[in-house]
Each structure stands twice: as C-alpha cells, then as structure tokens.
Design an enzyme around this catalytic site. Structure first.
Site, short mmCIF file in Angstrom:
data_model
loop_
_atom_site.label_atom_id
_atom_site.label_comp_id
_atom_site.label_asym_id
_atom_site.label_seq_id
_atom_site.Cartn_x
_atom_site.Cartn_y
_atom_site.Cartn_z
N GLU A 147 25.16 -2.34 62.38
CA GLU A 147 24.07 -1.28 63.28
C GLU A 147 24.27 0.23 62.61
O GLU A 147 24.87 0.94 62.68
CB GLU A 147 23.71 -1.10 64.65
CG GLU A 147 23.46 -0.76 65.28
CD GLU A 147 23.74 0.13 66.54
OE1 GLU A 147 23.28 0.41 68.00
OE2 GLU A 147 24.62 0.62 66.07
N ASP A 173 29.07 -1.78 65.33
CA ASP A 173 28.48 -0.36 65.50
C ASP A 173 28.37 0.79 64.99
O ASP A 173 29.09 1.44 64.82
CB ASP A 173 29.23 -0.73 67.10
CG ASP A 173 28.11 0.53 67.83
OD1 ASP A 173 27.35 0.13 68.07
OD2 ASP A 173 29.22 1.14 68.15
#
Length: 577
Positions: free
Chosen positions: A296, A221
């Site tokens: 990401e 993330d």
C-alpha cells in the site's frame, strides 16, 4: 477518438500463459475484521466471525482475503497501532482462534493474507517502552532527537516543522527520555527506525513468524513513510517547504507542507525487495505455494511501478494501483478512465500482473463516491480488466457510507479536527458493520450495540436478501467473478477506447477463445452504438450480465450494429459466431 490496443497483456508481459500459481489473476477481498462479523456478542467483529463466513467468500469465488490488522493493540488507530506484533488482539480472539481460521480457510480453499504494519508500533509496545528507558538493545529502535533551541525564546522545540498525517506536529516530547520522538501518524504510533539493522531484522522475523502460522502473504501498510532523510547527512532534520496548496490553508494539516524528507526515500524500494526475498526464501526452505506481497503506497505513479522490481530483484507481487482510485471520480470522463488504464498497462515491467483497487477502509465507499446507480458498472469494470481485482468488503453489495455524527466519531484522523470539518476527514463512514441480513443489527452481532452504527438501509440491502433475489448487485458480482475464469479474461488481450465523454468500450479475447465486449455508459442518457465499427463482430451478441437497472436480461440476444447502452449501465456481451 483514438483506439488503444494493449497487447502487452499477453504472456510475454503478464505471464498468463503459464498461470499455474494460486495468486495469478487473483480475486482478492479485504475484510475489516472489526466490522465483518461478531461471534461473541460484544458488538465488535472477531476472528471466529471471519471463520464463520469464509464459505460465503468461497461461494462468491474469491481467491484470498486480506485482513486489516488483528494484532494486540490499544486501538488508538484501530489496530494500526500494534503493541505486540506476535499476538492476537484479545477483542478479536486468541491464537487458537487464529489457527482455527487458518485451518478452515484451507478446507474451504481461501487464502489468508495479513496486514503487516511496519512503519510504526504502539507507544505501549515493549520495544518503545525499552527505547524510552534507553535500553541498549532498543535505544535506537525509534527515531529520537534532542530538538533545537529557539534562539529568540531560549526554549526547546521540535527538531523540524514536520506535520503528521493526522495533523499537528509529527514530533512528541517524552519526559522520561528527555527527547522528541517521530510519529507520522498518531502520537501513540511512534515511527520505527529503519536505519537500525536490528529493526530491519526484527520486522523480518515478524514476517517469518506469521508465515510459519500458515498465512499466504502480507499486505504491507504505509510504505512511503518507512524512511526519513538520513540524519548523518545533516546536523538537524531540515524543515519541509510549504506546499503552496491553495486547497490546504491550515498550517496544522499534513498537506500544508511538502514531504521530501519524510516520504519516498530511495531506501524504501530496497526494503520492499528485501521483504520479497524473505517470503521467497521461506518458500525455498519450507516448500508449499507462493507467499504473496501486496503493498500500500499513496505515492507517485513512478514509485508504484518501482515496487514491482527493478529487472534484477523482485518486489511486490501486487503494488496496489491507487493511481486509479486517487484520480478517477464521479465526474471523470470516459477518456480519463481509458488514459489511467492505459497508463498502468503500458508502464508495467515484463512478467508481472496489473491490479485494480477501487475501494478500501481509508476511502469513502465506491457506491458513495461514484453513485449507487453506477455500482454495478464499476464492479463490471473492476472484474473485466486484466490482472488482479481487489474488493473491499461490502462493495459487492453496493453498501454506502454511513453518516457518523461527531459524537460517534472514533477515527483519530477525524477526531483531530472539529465538528465542522471532521466528516470529510473521517474514515468511519466506510467502516460500518457488514450487512448480512434483515435481523437486528444487520445480522452482524447479537449485541444491542455496535462499535460503529449500522446503516439505516440494512433491511433492504443485505447479503441474504441479495443472495435470494434472482437479480441483485451480488448476483451480478458472482457472475462477473465466474466470468473472470474464462480464458479470454484470464489471458486475453484488451482493446479499449472512449467513444465520447460517456462511453467506454473494450474487448477481451484470447486467440481461439470467445470474444467478449464490455460497454460502459457513464452518462445519464441512453446511447445507440454500432459495435461493428470498433470490433470484428457478427450481427448478434449475447448478454452475459448487465447492471441492475439495465433493459437487458442475461442470455438475451442483441444486435451489435445498434446496441443501446443505457445510462449509468455496464454490460458484458459475448460474440455469437
């Protein structure tokens, strides 16, 4: 109108010819656990709910599923604020529930990928509490600073003008430590200090721990935020310049400033390569199949491509392609679609796979962004392009955003705004409970309440109804997933072009295998196309699948010289020899 031929997708570039690993040409499904399936009646999804529905994912044909964070958390940002990277959040279950999920996934044949959130922790994490108290082992685990003295007022103020993603200052004063700490998201999410080797080592240990529990990999993330400018090069953290973005006039918003000191530092790419070494080393030591890294990063196109590797060191197996998600919308022309597809395919280094991400938990739903009438068209596009396809839970049903009132809003990104502007900022509308059937609360829970409201249309739009229907969004999706296993889609070249502002046509074919033609009409009006002008075809082709509102039925034979492309419809054809 220019014909684009992408032959780089063949084995020399993409490696399909030797596609023996489970993850190659994969079909990935993102589960937002809090909203997927509640097994214990508290209105919140959980791990046992995921376990219960793994067969559903296998029946559709998915390769793997990645779960948004399931770790112990006070839920300020719904799991992205982690209090313990080694424990399951109690609302989601226990470690025994996790082990049972892994065992069931193995039985079913679905890989489990975890969301790894390395940039920050919760302020309730033991590491942060120790850092606040200047524990020698944790003193520099986070980014701390004395701040600076305002020459006019004589008062102490934050070290710099940096704003958080969730608005307002990215610096928060701590009374105990008498310093400011950096938080690029919520104040309850202090940034870890990746210039401290102890932090780097600890986070690698987190990866190893979950690998030992049987996960197939990680989705990493918020990559751009890992490093800030090196303080050793400056006496103070420098102020960011104004962005001069006319669409962002509020000085409290992150977009009001540039972010050259807090995002996309060069050390970030190296960190991705180090994490790839961790998963590769784990496989060498313990055997088994490839463990996967997905990354990401809402960043520049050039940075996304760098995450693949540098030709010497490997990086992310799947650096999420947000170029497509961020730059294509319901007003985009066929040429713009083609340009972004070509851009990614031509920029990839040798030996890697393309990937396409069109939705996730941080964006409004595909059907709401592109229009319900285009949901099948978009899924046809996603499933027939070369490489990896990534689907957010509910997109296979054509689920739409759910209106969440200001009173019901829980997303901190929206809560930090006001009743007039919150909805555009809110991620809640795409996080509503999954619509399983027409029973109470869409079959998501036995409770009389849910943590976010269920969509009003669940009685007519749900998985069970679409599974039973002879023709539905889900039936089309299942056909597409099966189709992707054909040699021409796994290993074939793509020839793609925009015929005008509305029409995209492309072929997929592996030498010696079937020739498939995909026709996408982004416009509202029907158009007749002579496909033989663009592809070497006979007079007839068979319809494999088409959008729900299409005039065609599966198995129908059509004339290639006068193919009628219905408005907002995608169609997959196979040439008849």
């Amino acid at each position: 109108m220019r014909l684009l031929t992408v032959v780089a997708i063949l084995a020399a570039v993409l490696g399909f010819a030797s596609a023996t690993e489970w993850w190659e040409s994969g079909n990935y499904y993102q589960i937002y656990p809090r909203s997927f399936r509640d097994s214990d009646g508290d209105g919140i999804g959980d791990l046992n709910g995921v376990t219960e529905k793994l067969q559903y994912l296998k029946d559709i044909g998915f390769t793997a599923t990645w779960l948004s964070p399931i770790f112990k958390s006070p839920m300020v940002d719904f799991g992205y604020d982690i209090a313990d990277f080694y424990q399951i959040h109690p609302e989601y279950g226990t470690m025994e529930d996790f082990d049972r999920m892994i065992a069931r996934a193995k039985e079913v044949g679905i890989k489990i990928i975890l969301d790894f959130v390395p940039n920050h922790s919760s302020d309730q994490n033991e590491w942060f509490i120790k850092s606040v108290n200047s524990d020698p082992d944790y003193k520099d685990f986070y980014v701390w600073h004395d701040g600076k003295i305002n020459e006019e007022t004589g008062e102490r103020e934050p070290p710099s003008n940096w704003n958080s993603v969730f608005r307002y200052s990215a610096w928060e004063w701590n009374d105990v430590r008498q310093q400011y700490y950096l938080h690029q998201f919520a104040t309850a999410q202090p940034d870890l200090n990746y210039r401290n080797p102890a932090v780097v080592n600890e986070m690698k240990n987190v990866l190893r721990f979950w690998l030992s529990k049987g996960v197939a990999g990680f989705r990493i993330d918020a990559i751009p935020y890992l490093f800030e400018i090196d303080l050793d090069r400056y006496n103070q953290y420098p102020d960011e310049a104004l962005s001069n973005d006319t669409s962002c006039p509020d000085p409290d918003d992150a977009c009001y400033l540039t972010h050259v000191y807090v995002q996309d530092q060069p050390e970030t790419v190296d960190m991705i390569y180090q994490w790839r070494e961790v998963v590769d080393e784990y496989r060498k030591e313990h055997g088994g199949e490839q463990r996967l890294l997905m990354t990401e990063a809402y960043t520049s196109f050039e940075n996304m491509i760098k995450f693949y590797g540098d030709g010497v060191r490997n990086g992310s197996h799947i650096p999420f392609n947000f170029d497509f998600l961020s730059n294509i919308n319901n007003a985009s022309t066929a040429n713009e679609y083609v340009e972004h597809i070509e851009k990614w395919l031509n920029a990839m280094p040798a030996g890697v796979y393309a990937n396409w991400v069109l939705g996730n938990h941080d964006n409004k739903r595909v059907a709401s962004r592109f229009g319900v009438q285009r949901i099948d068209l978009i899924n046809i596009l996603l499933q027939t392009l070369p490489g990896h396809a990534v689907t957010y839970n509910g997109e296979e049903l054509g689920m739409t955003d759910v209106f969440i009132s200001w009173e019901d809003t829980v997303d901190p990104q929206a809560c930090n705004s006001d009743p007039d502007t919150y909805y555009d900022r809110s991620r809640d509308p795409a996080r509503s409970p999954y619509q399983w059937d027409a029973s109470s609360k869409a079959g998501f829970t036995s409770a009389d309440h849910t943590w976010l409201p269920v969509s009003d249309d669940y009685k007519t739009n749900n998985a069970l109804q679409q599974l039973r229907a002879p023709h539905s969004h889900l039936q089309i999706f299942k056909t597409l997933v099966r189709l992707r296993q054909e040699p021409s889609f796994r290993a074939g070249a793509i020839k793609i072009q925009a015929l005008d502002d509305d029409i995209i046509v492309y072929s997929r074919q592996k030498e010696g295998s079937d020739l498939y033609i995909v026709v996408l009409n982004l416009g509202n009006s029907d158009k007749t196309i002579d496909l033989t002008q663009h592809f070497t075809l006979g007079t007839d082709a068979e319809v494999i699948t088409s959008s729900l509102q299409s005039q065609y039925i599966n198995g129908e034979t059509v004339k290639t010289a006068a193919f009628v492309a219905n408005g907002n419809v995608g169609t997959v054809l196979v040439a008849i020899n």
